[in-house]
Scaffold this active site. Structure first.
Site, PDB file in Angstrom:
ATOM      1  N   CYS A 249       0.883  -1.526  -0.121  1.00 39.49           N
ATOM      2  CA  CYS A 249       0.261  -0.187  -0.479  1.00 39.49           C
ATOM      3  C   CYS A 249       0.617   1.128  -0.118  1.00 39.49           C
ATOM      4  O   CYS A 249       1.569   2.337   0.900  1.00 39.49           O
ATOM      5  CB  CYS A 249      -0.793   0.275   0.966  1.00 39.49           C
ATOM      6  SG  CYS A 249      -1.879  -1.300   1.005  1.00 39.49           S
ATOM      7  N   GLY A 253       4.505   6.644  -0.735  1.00 43.52           N
ATOM      8  CA  GLY A 253       5.279   6.530  -1.399  1.00 43.52           C
ATOM      9  C   GLY A 253       6.607   7.277  -0.261  1.00 43.52           C
ATOM     10  O   GLY A 253       8.219   6.771  -0.638  1.00 43.52           O
ATOM     11  N   ASN A 254       6.818   7.993   0.899  1.00 45.71           N
ATOM     12  CA  ASN A 254       7.486   8.174   1.638  1.00 45.71           C
ATOM     13  C   ASN A 254       8.183   7.165   2.120  1.00 45.71           C
ATOM     14  O   ASN A 254       9.388   7.102   2.066  1.00 45.71           O
ATOM     15  CB  ASN A 254       6.847   8.955   2.834  1.00 45.71           C
ATOM     16  CG  ASN A 254       7.125  10.415   2.074  1.00 45.71           C
ATOM     17  OD1 ASN A 254       7.262  10.832   1.409  1.00 45.71           O
ATOM     18  ND2 ASN A 254       6.113  11.334   3.041  1.00 45.71           N
ATOM     19  N   CYS A 373      -0.780   3.822  11.487  1.00 46.22           N
ATOM     20  CA  CYS A 373      -0.904   4.803  12.420  1.00 46.22           C
ATOM     21  C   CYS A 373      -1.992   4.820  12.973  1.00 46.22           C
ATOM     22  O   CYS A 373      -2.585   5.654  12.648  1.00 46.22           O
ATOM     23  CB  CYS A 373      -0.159   6.187  11.055  1.00 46.22           C
ATOM     24  SG  CYS A 373      -2.080   6.314   9.982  1.00 46.22           S
TER      25      CYS A 373
END
Length: 475
Positions: A249, A253-254, A373
């Site tokens: 997922c 993109g970090n 998160c």
């Protein structure tokens, strides 16, 4: 003297297109036309991150702005000015970088600037505060003063750690060396100072509110603005250069760019995401970061065939699935992810279990990191427990970063192997991470894969650490 502005996440307001788009998103939120992110990424504005930041900050300061607009009489004097546009313009004028555009409404707003600033000053006096941030209520979950440090990850694909430190020194920042393992003094960091994070390599810590979105190093992709907790998954997956990795997922993109940096931009990263617009934004972000080893896929990870030959060498998987987002500091009331009722948590946990179970079916998989998160055990420890009950003969948890606190909740015996993060305890967003590895055959060395990075390794000080990585305990 006017207080220095520049909230985290908001760069220059680049003209009327941005303000009109932000006002449109606010209107859509009021009409319940969609979630914040859906409306932002569904707009035609070419810079969705800038738009998201402006709308988010306008919403965060919403009650304050409404009070100021009412007290100043702006909307009564400018009857044709749409209220949502007025709120966006007032945010950038008072709390942002100042109006950079604004079209035909710039002049009328500037005409009322003195009155708006006077009302802001009166509001601070009435509430007994001196800073703009002190007008805001503290975020749920308690993070001390309600703000987190600005974490900056040095992108080693494009620059060296020492060069990045020297650059910030030339910009007038004072480097105070490595923070203590207990992060003492980090919460009170202020001014133009910065520290080296004591746990994660190449991560710098700046005071809360430090805005680097217009900095040349950020624009060139040499540094990534990324919360410390968000750096944990790639750091703990620790794929070797040249390996094949799957990011299930991936957008925005970090974490993908972090994986590429750890791999030395060598090997292959299969990056999946269902949202085409988010994937397009991710492509731009990865290009700016200099990532070349990725293969973007606009498809459902659950629909992939683990037996497909192109995935036959995938040894590492990073799984950071959709979650309630309950750990994010400063979440907004309009965000779809805010709803954490029992029914929604059950649905999310079911999805997360399917994703994790599917990931463990890849035949060459050796290590997997599962992260969210979220603060809810339903999405974290309980998902890991349930999936290991089905796949425990083939996979087990690894105790990652034994010195890190806090650990997983005691939902099951091995939960202590998992990591948690929170605004209060780690000065980060709330986060959960679990590391799983494939069990080896009886005749093989059971700890052959358990070489995980330690806190502070791989450049955890001013120079790269010479320490050897320790073998971590299996759970």
């Amino acid at each position: 003297m006017r207080e220095k502005r520049g909230r985290a996440g908001v760069g220059k307001a680049s003209g009327p297109g941005l303000y009109a788009a932000a006002a449109s998103v606010l209107s859509g939120l009021e009409q319940r036309s969609g979630s914040l992110k859906a409306l932002v990424y569904g707009s035609r504005f070419p810079g969705p991150r800038l738009l998201l930041a402006l709308v988010s900050e306008t919403l965060r300061f919403g009650p304050v702005l409404e009070a100021l607009l009412e007290a100043s009489g702006l909307l009564r004097a400018e009857k044709k000015l749409p209220p949502h546009l007025a709120k966006v313009l007032a945010y950038d004028l008072l709390f942002g970088k100042g109006l950079r555009g604004g079209g035909p409404w710039k002049a009328p707003l500037l005409k009322h600037r003195a009155r708006l600033q006077a009302e802001l000053a009166r509001l601070k006096v009435r509430r007994g505060v001196s800073r703009d941030e002190d007008l805001l209520p503290p975020p749920a979950g308690g993070g001390g003063n309600g703000t987190l440090p600005r974490y900056v990850r040095v992108n080693t694909i494009k620059t060296r750690f020492d060069d990045a430190v020297d650059y910030f020194k030339r910009q007038g920042f004072v480097y105070q060396g490595r923070a203590s393992p207990e992060m003492k003094g980090v919460a009170s960091l202020s001014g133009k100072t910065f520290l080296l994070d004591p746990h994660l390599p190449g991560v710098l810590i700046f005071p809360p509110g430090t805005d680097l979105h217009e900095d040349q190093l950020y624009k060139a992709g040499h540094v990534i603005l990324q919360d410390k907790a968000s750096c944990l998954p790639a750091f703990l997956l620790n794929p070797t250069p040249g390996s094949h990795v799957l990011d299930a997922c991936a957008a925005p993109g970090n974490k993908t760019s972090h994986l590429a940096a750890i791999m030395g931009n060598k090997g292959r990263i299969f990056a999946f995401d269902l949202d085409a617009k988010r994937l397009a934004t991710m492509s731009t972000m990865l290009a700016r970061a200099g990532v070349t080893c990725h293969n973007l896929a606009h498809q459902d990870f659950l629909a992939t065939d683990p037996g497909d030959p192109k995935y036959s060498h995938v040894e590492y998987i990073l799984l950071d699935p959709s979650c309630s987002g309950s750990g994010i500091v400063g979440r907004l009331p309009y965000e779809e992810e805010e709803r954490t009722d029992a029914q929604r948590l059950q649905a999310l946990a079911g999805f997360q279990r399917r994703m994790l179970g599917h990931a463990l079916k890849f035949p060459a998989l050796r290590r997997l990191v599962y992260s969210t998160c979220s603060l809810h055990q339903e999405e974290n420890e309980e998902v890991v427990r349930d999936v290991l009950e089905q796949h425990g003969r083939d996979f087990r948890l690894v105790e990652a970063l034994p010195s890190w606190t806090p650990r997983g909740l005691g939902v099951f015996a091995e939960a202590k192997c998992c990591l948690r993060a929170s605004p209060k305890e780690t000065l980060t967003n709330g986060f959960f991470v679990a590391v799983m590895e494939r069990r080896q055959a009886e005749t093989e060395d059971q700890s052959s894969l358990t070489v995980l990075p330690e806190t502070g390794s791989q450049g955890g000080a001013d120079k790269p650490s010479k320490k050897k990585k320790k073998k971590q305990k299996l759970c």
